[in-house]
Design an enzyme around this catalytic site. Structure first.
Site, PDB file in Angstrom:
ATOM      1  CB  SER A  49      -0.881   0.105   1.138  1.00 19.25           C
ATOM      2  OG  SER A  49      -2.022   0.870   1.037  1.00 19.25           O
ATOM      3  CD  GLU A  50      -1.129   5.727  -2.776  1.00 21.14           C
ATOM      4  OE1 GLU A  50      -0.713   5.344  -4.057  1.00 21.14           O
ATOM      5  OE2 GLU A  50      -1.951   6.663  -2.412  1.00 21.14           O
ATOM      6  CG  ASN A  51      -1.138   4.020   3.249  1.00 22.29           C
ATOM      7  OD1 ASN A  51      -1.287   3.259   2.499  1.00 22.29           O
ATOM      8  ND2 ASN A  51      -1.891   4.074   4.252  1.00 22.29           N
ATOM      9  CB  SER A  91       5.761   3.706   0.269  1.00 19.00           C
ATOM     10  OG  SER A  91       4.940   3.020  -0.241  1.00 19.00           O
TER      11      SER A  91
ATOM     12  CD  GLN B 103       0.717   9.459  -2.536  1.00 19.93           C
ATOM     13  OE1 GLN B 103       0.585   8.975  -1.348  1.00 19.93           O
ATOM     14  NE2 GLN B 103      -0.429   9.092  -3.405  1.00 19.93           N
TER      15      GLN B 103
END
Lengths: 219, 233
Positions: A49-51, A91, B103
Site C-alpha cells: 500500500s502506497e502509504n 514506499s 504523490q
C-alpha cells in the site's frame, strides 16, 4: 449467439488467479481493491500500500479498526504476520524503482499501444492524481481492470486516449468483463473471451484491431 | 543540555510567519498533526502555502485551516475526496491555488530538499499534463522530467513517541510523510503522545533522528478502540 458479461467479482477472481506465488502487488483504489478478496489461499502474495505497508491484510473485524492502519483508499486494514511499515519516500521507491511485480489499476481508457488514462476526466473536474503515475511507470507489469465499454456503450480501449494520460505505453494486460487482452508489440491479443462471444464481435465492440490468442488459455 | 521539548503547542508554533511554506504530515486521517494545525489556526499566520498529500477532510485539520482562510496555495497529490468540500468550494471560487504533484514526486521533492539534492529526473509524469513545461531527458531509453526540491519553512508532523533530543518513532501507517517532511524544513515541530527519557527509544529503532527535529510537543492521546485494546493486552 448470446453471452453474459463477467461481474466485477468474476474479473477480480480471474486476476487473482493469475498472480503468482511470491509476487509483490499493488492494487489500485476502486475496482482493483476487489482482487484482494479473491487471492488464492495457498499462495503467499504480498500486497503493498502506497502509504507505507507491505503485507497488507484484509479489513479488520468490526470494532477492531485502527485509524493508524489504513490503505490507499483510506479504509481500515490489517497487517499480516511478517508485514512491515515504512515511510512514503521508501514506499514510492518501491513503486517507481521497479520493485513491485504487478500493479492492478482501474482505467478510463487504454490505447492500443498501452497508454493509460486513469487519473482525470478533464474539463471541470478537480484533478487528483495520487500515486497513479508512479505505479504506471514503475511496476514491472501494469494490469488494467475495467469494463470493456463505458456506460454509454463506447469502447474504453481506443486508438488514442482522449482523456489526460497517466503514462505512455505502460499497460501490459487488460482484464475486462468480456476478455483478457494483452498489449504486445504486434498489437492487441485477446484471450479468455466469455463463452458465446466471438473475437470478431469483440473487435466490433472495441473498434480497434484485435487478434485472437494462438493458444487459447482456459477461463 | 539539549531540550527540544516545548511546553505547549502554542509555544511550539509561536514564531511561524505569514507567507510561510508549511509541510503537513498525514495521509487521509492517519498521521495528521491535528493539535498542531489547530494551534496554527489560533496562532493566526496567514497567506500560507501548505504541502500535504490531501486537501483536508471534513472540517478538521488542513480543512479547518483552509476554512479559516489562511491558505493561499496548496501543494498536494490528491485534493478530491468524499468529504473535501471545504477545499472544493474554495477552489471553485478561485480562492485557493492548487499545485498538483504526483504523490511519489511530492515525496521525493521533499526528500531532495532534506538531502541537499539540487534537482532530479523522474519518469513519473513524463508525457502527461503534469510533466508539461518541464525539462525532459531520455535516460536509458525512458523519458524523464526534471523536478526541483520542495523546502518547508516549517514542518508539522505527528509521531508516537519522542525524547528531548528530538528522536522520533511513529505508529503503523501514520508514519507516512513524517520522516521525509521532518528532514525538509528549516523548523520541524513534532507532536507526540509520549515523551520519554533519553535512551528509552531503542537506537536501532529510531525512525527520525533528532537532528531533523527542532521541537517536540506532547499532546493528549485520543483513545481509539483498537489502540486501547492493544495497550491493555
Amino acid at each position: 449467439m448470446s453471452y453474459v458479461k463477467l461481474t466485477r467479482d468474476q474479473i477480480a477472481a480471474r486476476i487473482a488467479r493469475d498472480i503468482p506465488e511470491g509476487a509483490y502487488v499493488n492494487l489500485g483504489i476502486g475496482m482493483p481493491t476487489l482482487v484482494g478478496n479473491h487471492l488464492p489461499k495457498d499462495r503467499e502474495i504480498i500486497l503493498h500500500s502506497e502509504n507505507g505497508i507491505l503485507g497488507m491484510g484484509p479489513a479488520p473485524a468490526p470494532g477492531l479498526e485502527d485509524l493508524d492502519l489504513i490503505n490507499a483508499g483510506k479504509e481500515p486494514v490489517t497487517l499480516l504476520t511478517g508485514g512491515a511499515y515504512f515511510h512514503h519516500t521508501d514506499s514510492f521507491a518501491m513503486m517507481r524503482g521497479g520493485h513491485l511485480d504487478i500493479a492492478v489499476l482501474g482505467a478510463f481508457q487504454v490505447s492500443v499501444s498501452g497508454d493509460l488514462a486513469n487519473w482525470h476526466t478533464g474539463g471541470d473536474a478537480i484533478p487528483a492524481v495520487g500515486g497513479a503515475m508512479d505505479l504506471a511507470v514503475g511496476a514491472k507489469s501494469v494490469w488494467v481492470m475495467m469494463e470493456q465499454l463505458t456506460k454509454g456503450g463506447e469502447s474504453k480501449i481506443v486508438e488514442r486516449c482522449t482523456y489526460p494520460l497517466t503514462g505512455i505505453a505502460v499497460v501490459k494486460r487488460i482484464y475486462t468483463d468480456l476478455a483478457v487482452i494483452d498489449v504486445t508489440p504486434g498489437g492487441l491479443v485477446a484471450s479468455r473471451l466469455v463463452p458465446g462471444l466471438a473475437c470478431e464481435e469483440l473487435q466490433r465492440l472495441s473498434g480497434v484491431p484485435l487478434s485472437p490468442s494462438a493458444a487459447r488459455a482456459a477461463a | 543540555m539539549i531540550d527540544k521539548i516545548a511546553p505547549s503547542v502554542e509555544a511550539a508554533l509561536a514564531d511561524v510567519s505569514d507567507g510561510s511554506t508549511i509541510l503537513v504530515g498525514g495521509f487521509g486521517g492517519a498521521g495528521v498533526p491535528e493539535e498542531l494545525i489547530d494551534a496554527l489556526i489560533a496562532q493566526g499566520a496567514r497567506d500560507l502555502t501548505i504541502v500535504n498529500n490531501n486537501a483536508g477532510n471534513g472540517e478538521v485539520g488542513v480543512a479547518a485551516l483552509l476554512k479559516a482562510g489562511r491558505v493561499r496555495k496548496i501543494v498536494c497529490s490528491y485534493p478530491r475526496t468524499a468529504d473535501s468540500y471545504v477545499f472544493d468550494a474554495l477552489y471553485r471560487a478561485g480562492k485557493i491555488e492548487l499545485d498538483l504533484v504526483p504523490q511519489g514526486t511530492l515525496s521525493e521533492r521533499m526528500r531532495a530538499a532534506g538531502a541537499g539534492i539540487g534537482a532530479f529526473y523522474t519518469p513519473t509524469g513524463y508525457g502527461t499534463d503534469l510533466g508539461k513545461g518541464k525539462e525532459t531527458r531520455m535516460i536509458d531509453g525512458k523519458g524523464h522530467v526534471l523536478e526541483y526540491p520542495i523546502r518547508g519553512d516549517v514542518a508539522l508532523v505527528k509521531a508516537e513517541r519522542g525524547d528531548r533530543w528530538g528522536n522520533l518513532v511513529y505508529r503503523k501507517s501514520a508514519r507516512n510523510f513524517g520522516p521525509t517532511m521532518a528532514s525538509a524544513a528549516k523548523c520541524t515541530i513534532a507532536q507526540v503522545y509520549e515523551t520519554v527519557e533519553l535512551g528509552a527509544l531503542d537506537p536501532e529503532h529510531v525512525v527520525t533522528p533528532g537532528i531533523f527535529v527542532t521541537r517536540v510537543v506532547k499532546v493528549p492521546r485520543k483513545k481509539q478502540a483498537a489502540q486501547v485494546r492493544e495497550q491493555a493486552a
